[in-house]
Design an enzyme around this catalytic site. Structure first.
Site, mmCIF file in Angstrom:
data_model
loop_
_atom_site.group_PDB
_atom_site.id
_atom_site.type_symbol
_atom_site.label_atom_id
_atom_site.label_comp_id
_atom_site.label_asym_id
_atom_site.label_seq_id
_atom_site.Cartn_x
_atom_site.Cartn_y
_atom_site.Cartn_z
ATOM 1 C CG ASN A 39 1.472 -11.635 -0.116
ATOM 2 O OD1 ASN A 39 1.361 -10.797 0.302
ATOM 3 N ND2 ASN A 39 1.043 -12.120 -1.297
ATOM 4 C CD1 TRP B 116 -2.618 -3.475 6.439
ATOM 5 C CD2 TRP B 116 -4.463 -4.494 7.326
ATOM 6 N NE1 TRP B 116 -1.983 -4.333 7.549
ATOM 7 C CE2 TRP B 116 -3.372 -5.034 8.055
ATOM 8 C CE3 TRP B 116 -5.885 -4.941 7.465
ATOM 9 C CZ2 TRP B 116 -3.019 -6.180 8.935
ATOM 10 C CZ3 TRP B 116 -5.644 -6.168 8.630
ATOM 11 C CH2 TRP B 116 -4.522 -6.549 8.993
ATOM 12 C CD1 TRP C 14 -10.384 -1.220 7.029
ATOM 13 C CD2 TRP C 14 -8.272 -0.562 6.770
ATOM 14 N NE1 TRP C 14 -10.322 0.124 6.397
ATOM 15 C CE2 TRP C 14 -9.424 0.519 6.231
ATOM 16 C CE3 TRP C 14 -7.038 -0.068 6.734
ATOM 17 C CZ2 TRP C 14 -8.746 1.770 5.728
ATOM 18 C CZ3 TRP C 14 -6.528 1.054 6.194
ATOM 19 C CH2 TRP C 14 -7.505 1.981 5.715
ATOM 20 C CD GLU D 99 3.286 -10.867 -6.948
ATOM 21 O OE1 GLU D 99 2.762 -9.901 -5.944
ATOM 22 O OE2 GLU D 99 2.560 -11.085 -7.851
ATOM 23 C CD1 TRP E 91 -14.790 -0.056 11.277
ATOM 24 C CD2 TRP E 91 -14.356 -2.074 10.788
ATOM 25 N NE1 TRP E 91 -14.358 -0.043 9.943
ATOM 26 C CE2 TRP E 91 -14.093 -1.649 9.746
ATOM 27 C CE3 TRP E 91 -14.548 -3.711 10.702
ATOM 28 C CZ2 TRP E 91 -13.813 -1.913 8.396
ATOM 29 C CZ3 TRP E 91 -13.710 -4.181 9.559
ATOM 30 C CH2 TRP E 91 -13.662 -3.358 8.497
ATOM 31 C CD1 TRP F 105 1.169 -7.244 -7.743
ATOM 32 C CD2 TRP F 105 -0.459 -6.008 -7.053
ATOM 33 N NE1 TRP F 105 -0.094 -7.634 -8.493
ATOM 34 C CE2 TRP F 105 -1.126 -6.730 -7.925
ATOM 35 C CE3 TRP F 105 -1.258 -4.845 -6.406
ATOM 36 C CZ2 TRP F 105 -2.547 -6.825 -7.960
ATOM 37 C CZ3 TRP F 105 -2.718 -4.905 -6.525
ATOM 38 C CH2 TRP F 105 -3.255 -5.868 -7.178
HETATM 39 P P1 FAD Z 1 8.602 -11.346 -3.012
HETATM 40 O O1 FAD Z 1 7.241 -12.114 -3.593
HETATM 41 O O2 FAD Z 1 9.761 -11.819 -3.304
HETATM 42 O O3 FAD Z 1 8.158 -9.905 -4.035
HETATM 43 C C1 FAD Z 1 9.198 -9.041 -4.126
HETATM 44 C C2 FAD Z 1 9.086 -7.653 -3.663
HETATM 45 O O4 FAD Z 1 7.564 -7.047 -4.540
HETATM 46 C C3 FAD Z 1 8.616 -7.630 -2.206
HETATM 47 O O5 FAD Z 1 9.607 -7.383 -1.722
HETATM 48 C C4 FAD Z 1 7.703 -6.214 -2.456
HETATM 49 O O6 FAD Z 1 8.378 -5.191 -2.471
HETATM 50 C C5 FAD Z 1 6.942 -6.518 -3.599
HETATM 51 N N1 FAD Z 1 5.589 -7.148 -3.547
HETATM 52 C C6 FAD Z 1 5.438 -8.530 -3.298
HETATM 53 N N2 FAD Z 1 4.259 -8.700 -3.150
HETATM 54 C C7 FAD Z 1 3.773 -7.653 -2.902
HETATM 55 C C8 FAD Z 1 2.239 -7.088 -2.907
HETATM 56 N N3 FAD Z 1 1.264 -7.902 -2.726
HETATM 57 N N4 FAD Z 1 1.885 -5.873 -2.675
HETATM 58 C C9 FAD Z 1 2.917 -4.824 -2.645
HETATM 59 N N5 FAD Z 1 4.203 -5.221 -2.971
HETATM 60 C C10 FAD Z 1 4.503 -6.451 -3.160
HETATM 61 N N6 FAD Z 1 4.728 -5.479 1.916
HETATM 62 C C11 FAD Z 1 5.689 -4.332 2.229
HETATM 63 O O7 FAD Z 1 6.783 -4.360 1.660
HETATM 64 N N7 FAD Z 1 5.595 -3.646 3.404
HETATM 65 C C12 FAD Z 1 4.478 -3.793 4.199
HETATM 66 O O8 FAD Z 1 4.339 -2.901 5.208
HETATM 67 C C13 FAD Z 1 3.102 -4.657 3.676
HETATM 68 N N8 FAD Z 1 2.009 -4.935 4.433
HETATM 69 C C14 FAD Z 1 1.188 -5.781 3.937
HETATM 70 C C15 FAD Z 1 0.001 -5.682 4.733
HETATM 71 C C16 FAD Z 1 -0.962 -6.869 4.357
HETATM 72 C C17 FAD Z 1 -2.213 -7.040 5.088
HETATM 73 C C18 FAD Z 1 -0.729 -7.502 3.117
HETATM 74 C C19 FAD Z 1 -1.555 -8.522 2.731
HETATM 75 C C20 FAD Z 1 0.549 -7.465 2.319
HETATM 76 C C21 FAD Z 1 1.552 -6.425 2.750
HETATM 77 N N9 FAD Z 1 2.721 -6.468 2.019
HETATM 78 C C22 FAD Z 1 3.584 -5.479 2.409
HETATM 79 C C23 FAD Z 1 2.962 -6.843 0.686
HETATM 80 C C24 FAD Z 1 3.648 -8.296 0.728
HETATM 81 O O9 FAD Z 1 3.065 -8.956 1.664
HETATM 82 C C25 FAD Z 1 5.176 -8.139 1.008
HETATM 83 O O10 FAD Z 1 5.674 -7.258 0.173
HETATM 84 C C26 FAD Z 1 5.914 -9.500 0.617
HETATM 85 O O11 FAD Z 1 5.409 -10.529 1.275
HETATM 86 C C27 FAD Z 1 7.362 -9.269 1.091
HETATM 87 O O12 FAD Z 1 7.802 -10.532 0.897
HETATM 88 P P2 FAD Z 1 9.051 -10.750 -0.295
HETATM 89 O O13 FAD Z 1 10.047 -9.735 -0.286
HETATM 90 O O14 FAD Z 1 9.616 -12.232 -0.080
HETATM 91 O O15 FAD Z 1 8.076 -10.645 -1.571
#
Ligand code: FAD
Length: 477
Positions: A341, A382, A359, A275, A306, A278
């Site tokens: 997420n 997005w 979006w 993750e 849109w 990602w």
């Molecule tokens: P964990 O599951 O604990 O993951 C650890 C780290 O991995 C996260 O802190 C993050 O840096 C990275 N990560 C995890 N999932 C993703 C993912 N799907 N995409 C990219 N990196 C990921 N994340 C942001 O940090 N900033 C944003 O502005 C942001 N905007 C988002 C907008 C949308 C529409 C969506 C669907 C997702 C977005 N995310 C964003 C990705 C993701 O939702 C968050 O990183 C995640 O929920 C953070 O929670 P966590 O630290 O507990 O994640």
């Protein structure tokens, strides 16, 4: 002894800070933070930045080093400081966003022309985005990107905190700092951030406390639990990463050491690090496609019809769509500055594919309200949900907000936490209150349309409309 200005940006920490580490090996360090009024910042992230700068200043003060705070054009400010005191050089960790990179290049050229040493160091990615590509082309699909990154690179070890010398009093006297409170980064009236401290402890030490708590507890069930918003199975490290209070290298290293002592958690750990991959992929995309925040990567999406109904957008922003999982997510975002997420994906899909709102409007709302706003992650995510991005969800993947809610919050714990007005509804109806008979609503003391909205749109109809539009887009290409 050399004197180096270390310019802090989104790297508000003392450990694993390559620029600070290198500058401290050579002599004295002047820590500087510049608030650039031309940088677009969301209101929520400014709240976090205030706390984070406060914590950084405290940690530096304990080492008898002042954190110099200045507001204005970064080049002008650096020039002013250099004109005031004898400085040998400037050091920073690299940024990878288009605006930041352009600014750094221009500042470097100007300061070097003045005879200063300007050095930049790796920023907050596991591997710098320009090092990794495929036959000189950027990756557009996550799995090959991640496999190749894992095979070809090793993550640099995280650096410890540098041995920082106190600044000579005559230097300190010449430096004038603005006060953090004068920047008014915190909301005043109304103080919509009043609940944030219940959920967060910003700062470098808060970041490490969070990481260790997650490794001890959340990681055990990460792979499955990460999809269930009521479960404490995700790290919630994203705001700390966004402000650079912890680096991805540190998370990588600490997770690997934890796994070395707990081999039974190998699969969970690998999933967690993927993750983080990602995030890395998002930065790779933003670096190679600088228009990612405002231009669909797939050109066929440029003419998407849109509807941008402002009333529907407002209902979505305020958590008043009548779909509980969407409303719970949007209220979690408003009240805590963060959203799980799984729920981010549902809310984004609903805005785009049920409400037919562009979006970019959702992206802008998230930018303003997320404490973890990250330009790369936000725009890539997005575009992923819209279907217009790299490695995007296929257009026919339209989240059903009721089925998602039933699957990932079966007992409605998450819904009840954020939608107290629905708390008394039985589990069976909490995901779709409009299906409850009148006596059940009466027992739960809910009058639909008064205490909680009726659905703003019919999901089945909206889904069909979205599929038709997406089919047409496909035909055109
Ligand atoms: P964990 O599951 O604990 O993951 C650890 C780290 O991995 C996260 O802190 C993050 O840096 C990275 N990560 C995890 N999932 C993703 C993912 N799907 N995409 C990219 N990196 C990921 N994340 C942001 O940090 N900033 C944003 O502005 C942001 N905007 C988002 C907008 C949308 C529409 C969506 C669907 C997702 C977005 N995310 C964003 C990705 C993701 O939702 C968050 O990183 C995640 O929920 C953070 O929670 P966590 O630290 O507990 O994640």
């Amino acid at each position: 002894m050399t004197v180096t200005i270390v310019w802090f940006r989104r790297d508000l920490r003392l450990t694993d800070h390559p620029a600070l580490w290198e500058a401290a090996q050579e002599g004295a360090v002047i820590p500087l933070y510049i608030l650039d009024p031309h940088e677009s910042s969301g209101a929520a992230e400014l709240w976090w930045r205030h706390q984070s700068l406060h914590k950084l200043a405290e940690s530096l003060a304990a080492l008898r080093l002042p954190l110099l705070l200045r507001r204005g054009d970064p080049l002008q400010i650096l020039q002013e400081i250099i004109d005031t005191i004898a400085v040998d050089g400037v050091a920073w960790n690299r940024r990878y966003d288009p605006r930041g990179m352009a600014q750094d290049t221009a500042i470097k050229a100007d300061l070097q022309a003045r005879g200063l040493s300007v050095r930049s160091f790796p920023g907050d990615c596991l591997v710098e985005p320009w090092l990794h590509h495929h036959d000189q082309q950027p990756y557009k699909v996550f799995t090959p990107f991640w496999k190749s990154l894992m095979a070809r690179f090793s993550v640099a070890p995280a650096l410890p905190q540098a041995d920082l010398q106190p600044l000579a009093p005559e230097l300190t006297q010449q430096l004038s700092s603005e006060s953090l409170s004068s920047w008014q980064l915190l909301p005043q009236q109304p103080d919509w951030a009043s609940r944030f401290p219940e959920f967060w402890e910003p700062g470098e030490s808060g970041a490490h406390i969070r990481l260790h708590a997650f490794l001890e507890e959340g990681l055990l069930n990460y792979s499955k639990g990460r999809d269930f918003p009521a479960q404490p199975s995700v790290s919630r490290l994203s705001p700390y990463l966004a402000h650079g209070e912890i680096s991805p290298r540190q998370i990588w290293q600490e997770t690997q050491s934890h796994l070395a002592n707990h081999p039974e958690l190998a699969a969970q750990g690998e999933h967690f690090l993927r993750e983080l991959g990602w995030r890395e992929f998002s930065w790779h995309l933003l670096f190679h496609f600088p228009n990612l925040p405002d231009t669909p990567l797939r050109p066929e999406f440029a003419d998407f019809p849109w509807q941008n109904n402002e009333k529907l957008l407002y209902a979505w922003q305020r958590g008043q769509t009548g779909y509980p999982i969407v409303d719970a997510g949007m209220r979690e975002l408003w009240q805590s500055g963060w959203m799980h997420n799984r729920v981010r994906m549902i809310c984004a899909s609903f805005l785009i594919k049920d409400l037919f709102v562009d979006w970019r409007k959702g992206e802008a709302w998230f930018q303003d309200t997320l404490l973890d706003f990250d330009e790369a992650n936000n725009s890539a995510s997005w575009q992923w949900v819209a279907g217009s991005g790299a490695d995007a969800a296929p257009y026919f993947r339209i989240f059903n907000p009721v089925l998602q809610s039933e699957k990932f919050d079966p007992q409605g714990d998450y819904l009840r936490r954020w939608l107290p007005e629905l708390a008394a509804l039985p589990d069976r109806y909490i995901h779709q209150p409009w299906m409850a008979e009148a006596n059940i609503l009466a027992q739960a003391k809910i009058s639909l349309g008064v205490d909680y909205p009726l659905p703003t749109v019919d999901h089945a109809q909206a889904r069909q409309k979205a599929l038709d539009v997406f089919q047409n887009l496909k035909k055109k290409t």
